[in-house]
Design an enzyme around this catalytic site. Structure first.
Site, PDB file in Angstrom:
ATOM      1  N   HIS A 220       0.848  -1.203   0.000  1.00 14.44           N
ATOM      2  CA  HIS A 220       0.000   0.000   0.000  1.00 14.44           C
ATOM      3  C   HIS A 220       0.881   1.250   0.000  1.00 14.44           C
ATOM      4  O   HIS A 220       1.334   1.711   1.045  1.00 14.44           O
ATOM      5  CB  HIS A 220      -0.910  -0.019   1.237  1.00 14.44           C
ATOM      6  CG  HIS A 220      -1.967   1.049   1.230  1.00 14.44           C
ATOM      7  ND1 HIS A 220      -3.303   0.784   1.429  1.00 14.44           N
ATOM      8  CD2 HIS A 220      -1.900   2.376   1.023  1.00 14.44           C
ATOM      9  CE1 HIS A 220      -4.001   1.895   1.349  1.00 14.44           C
ATOM     10  NE2 HIS A 220      -3.166   2.891   1.121  1.00 14.44           N
TER      11      HIS A 220
ATOM     12  N   HIS B 211       1.128   5.020  -2.215  1.00 14.81           N
ATOM     13  CA  HIS B 211       0.626   5.919  -3.266  1.00 14.81           C
ATOM     14  C   HIS B 211       1.801   6.634  -3.931  1.00 14.81           C
ATOM     15  O   HIS B 211       2.620   7.257  -3.246  1.00 14.81           O
ATOM     16  CB  HIS B 211      -0.308   6.968  -2.675  1.00 14.81           C
ATOM     17  CG  HIS B 211      -1.557   6.397  -2.084  1.00 14.81           C
ATOM     18  ND1 HIS B 211      -2.754   6.379  -2.759  1.00 14.81           N
ATOM     19  CD2 HIS B 211      -1.796   5.809  -0.879  1.00 14.81           C
ATOM     20  CE1 HIS B 211      -3.685   5.821  -1.993  1.00 14.81           C
ATOM     21  NE2 HIS B 211      -3.125   5.460  -0.840  1.00 14.81           N
TER      22      HIS B 211
ATOM     23  N   ASP C 239       1.816   9.399  -5.789  1.00 14.38           N
ATOM     24  CA  ASP C 239       1.837  10.861  -5.634  1.00 14.38           C
ATOM     25  C   ASP C 239       2.172  11.311  -4.210  1.00 14.38           C
ATOM     26  O   ASP C 239       2.536  12.465  -4.002  1.00 14.38           O
ATOM     27  CB  ASP C 239       0.517  11.499  -6.118  1.00 14.38           C
ATOM     28  CG  ASP C 239      -0.703  10.890  -5.475  1.00 14.38           C
ATOM     29  OD1 ASP C 239      -0.567   9.921  -4.695  1.00 14.38           O
ATOM     30  OD2 ASP C 239      -1.825  11.370  -5.753  1.00 14.38           O
TER      31      ASP C 239
ATOM     32  N   GLY D 124      -9.204   8.033  -1.034  1.00 14.49           N
ATOM     33  CA  GLY D 124      -9.632   9.404  -0.721  1.00 14.49           C
ATOM     34  C   GLY D 124     -10.589   9.455   0.448  1.00 14.49           C
ATOM     35  O   GLY D 124     -10.776   8.468   1.163  1.00 14.49           O
TER      36      GLY D 124
ATOM     37  N   HIS E 124      -9.853   1.217   0.042  1.00 14.03           N
ATOM     38  CA  HIS E 124      -9.639   1.973   1.277  1.00 14.03           C
ATOM     39  C   HIS E 124     -10.977   2.017   2.028  1.00 14.03           C
ATOM     40  O   HIS E 124     -11.959   2.573   1.510  1.00 14.03           O
ATOM     41  CB  HIS E 124      -9.277   3.428   0.969  1.00 14.03           C
ATOM     42  CG  HIS E 124      -7.859   3.664   0.579  1.00 14.03           C
ATOM     43  ND1 HIS E 124      -7.328   3.264  -0.614  1.00 14.03           N
ATOM     44  CD2 HIS E 124      -6.854   4.298   1.240  1.00 14.03           C
ATOM     45  CE1 HIS E 124      -6.053   3.635  -0.671  1.00 14.03           C
ATOM     46  NE2 HIS E 124      -5.743   4.257   0.436  1.00 14.03           N
TER      47      HIS E 124
ATOM     48  N   GLU F 197     -11.037   3.583   7.436  1.00 14.64           N
ATOM     49  CA  GLU F 197      -9.826   4.356   7.742  1.00 14.64           C
ATOM     50  C   GLU F 197     -10.199   5.459   8.727  1.00 14.64           C
ATOM     51  O   GLU F 197      -9.843   5.424   9.892  1.00 14.64           O
ATOM     52  CB  GLU F 197      -9.229   4.939   6.456  1.00 14.64           C
ATOM     53  CG  GLU F 197      -7.968   5.776   6.700  1.00 14.64           C
ATOM     54  CD  GLU F 197      -7.393   6.387   5.417  1.00 14.64           C
ATOM     55  OE1 GLU F 197      -8.028   6.275   4.352  1.00 14.64           O
ATOM     56  OE2 GLU F 197      -6.316   6.995   5.506  1.00 14.64           O
TER      57      GLU F 197
ATOM     58  N   ASP G  37       1.864   3.808   3.169  1.00 16.06           N
ATOM     59  CA  ASP G  37       0.797   4.662   2.620  1.00 16.06           C
ATOM     60  C   ASP G  37       1.419   5.706   1.685  1.00 16.06           C
ATOM     61  O   ASP G  37       1.201   5.681   0.486  1.00 16.06           O
ATOM     62  CB  ASP G  37      -0.033   5.344   3.714  1.00 16.06           C
ATOM     63  CG  ASP G  37      -1.437   5.688   3.239  1.00 16.06           C
ATOM     64  OD1 ASP G  37      -1.813   5.272   2.116  1.00 16.06           O
ATOM     65  OD2 ASP G  37      -2.179   6.360   3.979  1.00 16.06           O
TER      66      ASP G  37
HETATM   67 ZN   LIG Z   1      -3.827   4.908   1.097  1.00  8.60          ZN
END
Ligand SMILES: [Zn+2]
Length: 330
Positions: free
Chosen positions: A12, A14, A16, A170, A197, A200, A278
């Site tokens: 996991h 990302h 960006d 998101g 996701h 969370e 993350d």
């Molecule tokens: Zn994430």
């Protein structure tokens, strides 16, 4: 345990949220993109979320600068390559990188070129380092479900040639899963694996919905299952893996402190947990740091770590050849 030498798997991460600050400045200069500062210290500050974010929304604001920069083939390829390079240097052997193709069209790139740019970054890093990468196509939960279909069609061509799965990411609102039943069903039909996701900063029921309505095999975070028995039991009984990201969870207020993170309780109770960053830049972390936090705050033994590593091998979306190799590292 020598943390750096420990073999690692990350499921996991990302793209960006994991850009080197220096690369933001380099690309901004190269492509004449206006950014707030060209000072490395200032840019770094703009990219790292504080430990005390007000919410997940404040955390997500940190993505606007990297997204502004990630709009060319050069940029996407370089940033992907550098992420795998950073990971390889801390002995990550396999990594699933996720990114949202729909966020990278501002420079005129189409979905095909966007996906190919990222895949070429993976390929280049695989040629240089002892690391394997696969790609998860993410979609923000705020996009219209219909916009997902086009990406699924184009991504299909790359399935099992670098692209392996889809994800919804998101801000999390209650009951979001119901809006995405159709695109996720099509993704499954095409052969994409599914991770979502959920649970969370939202509620445990979202985890339940993600598994039952969307076919999630893994859950991003899932920390909220501890307040929803039905979700907890389903994750446990069906062997759904949780992609745990402890530093990120503290930043977004998903949990109060690392010590209060339910990760180790889940693990002891037989839930398949995995450790992840993350976002390496936004959460100012890497796999070594996440593992060291787990060792410091919980009574994790070498056998526990081995079990967490095997969970990742078992639940990753790689083919059997890669899985076999990963099992041999530890
Ligand atoms: Zn994430």
């Amino acid at each position: 345990m020598n943390l750096k030498d420990l073999p690692k798997i990350e499921l996991h991460c990302h793209l960006d949220g994991s850009v080197r600050p220096k690369t933001i400045i380099d690309i901004a200069k190269r492509e004449k993109i206006d950014i707030p500062s060209y000072d490395i210290k200032e840019i770094t500050e703009l990219m790292i979320a504080p430990m005390e974010c007000a919410s997940l929304d404040e955390y997500l604001e940190k993505f606007s600068l990297p997204i502004k920069i990630m709009q060319s083939e050069y940029s996407l390829k370089r940033i992907t390559y550098e992420l795998l390079e950073d990971a390889a240097k801390e002995n990550v052997k396999y990594m699933e990188i996720r990114f949202a193709p729909l966020l990278h069209t501002n420079g005129g790139l189409d979905t095909k070129r966007i996906i190919e740019s990222v895949l070429s970054g993976i390929k280049e890093a695989e040629g240089k380092y002892d690391i394997k990468g696969n790609l998860i196509l993410s979609f923000l939960k705020t996009v219209s479900p219909s916009s997902i279909f086009e990406v699924l069609e184009i991504g299909k061509e790359y399935l099992n040639k670098g692209v392996v799965a889809v994800d919804l990411c998101g801000a999390e609102r209650k009951g979001f899963a119901k809006e995405f039943i159709e695109p996720m069903a099509l993704a499954k039909e095409y052969g994409y694996r599914i991770t979502i996701h959920a649970g969370e900063t939202g509620i445990g029921e979202n985890v339940l919905d993600s598994i039952e309505l969307l076919g999630a095999e893994r859950i991003g975070h899932g920390v909220n299952i501890d307040n929803c028995k039905k979700a907890y039991d389903m994750v446990k009984d069906r062997g759904i893996a949780l992609e745990i990201c402890m530093s990120s969870n503290v930043q977004t207020k998903a949990v109060g402190t690392i010590k209060n993170h339910p990760m180790y309780d889940f693990h002891k109770d037989g839930i398949k947990v995995t450790l992840n960053t993350d976002n390496r830049t936004v959460s100012n972390t890497d796999m070594s740091k996440e593992i060291s936090l787990a060792l410091k705050e919980f009574d994790i033994s070498k056998d526990d770590y081995r079990k967490i590593y095997y969970n990742a091998v078992d639940m990753c979306f790689a083919d059997e050849i890669i899985k076999k190799r990963l099992n041999e590292y530890i």
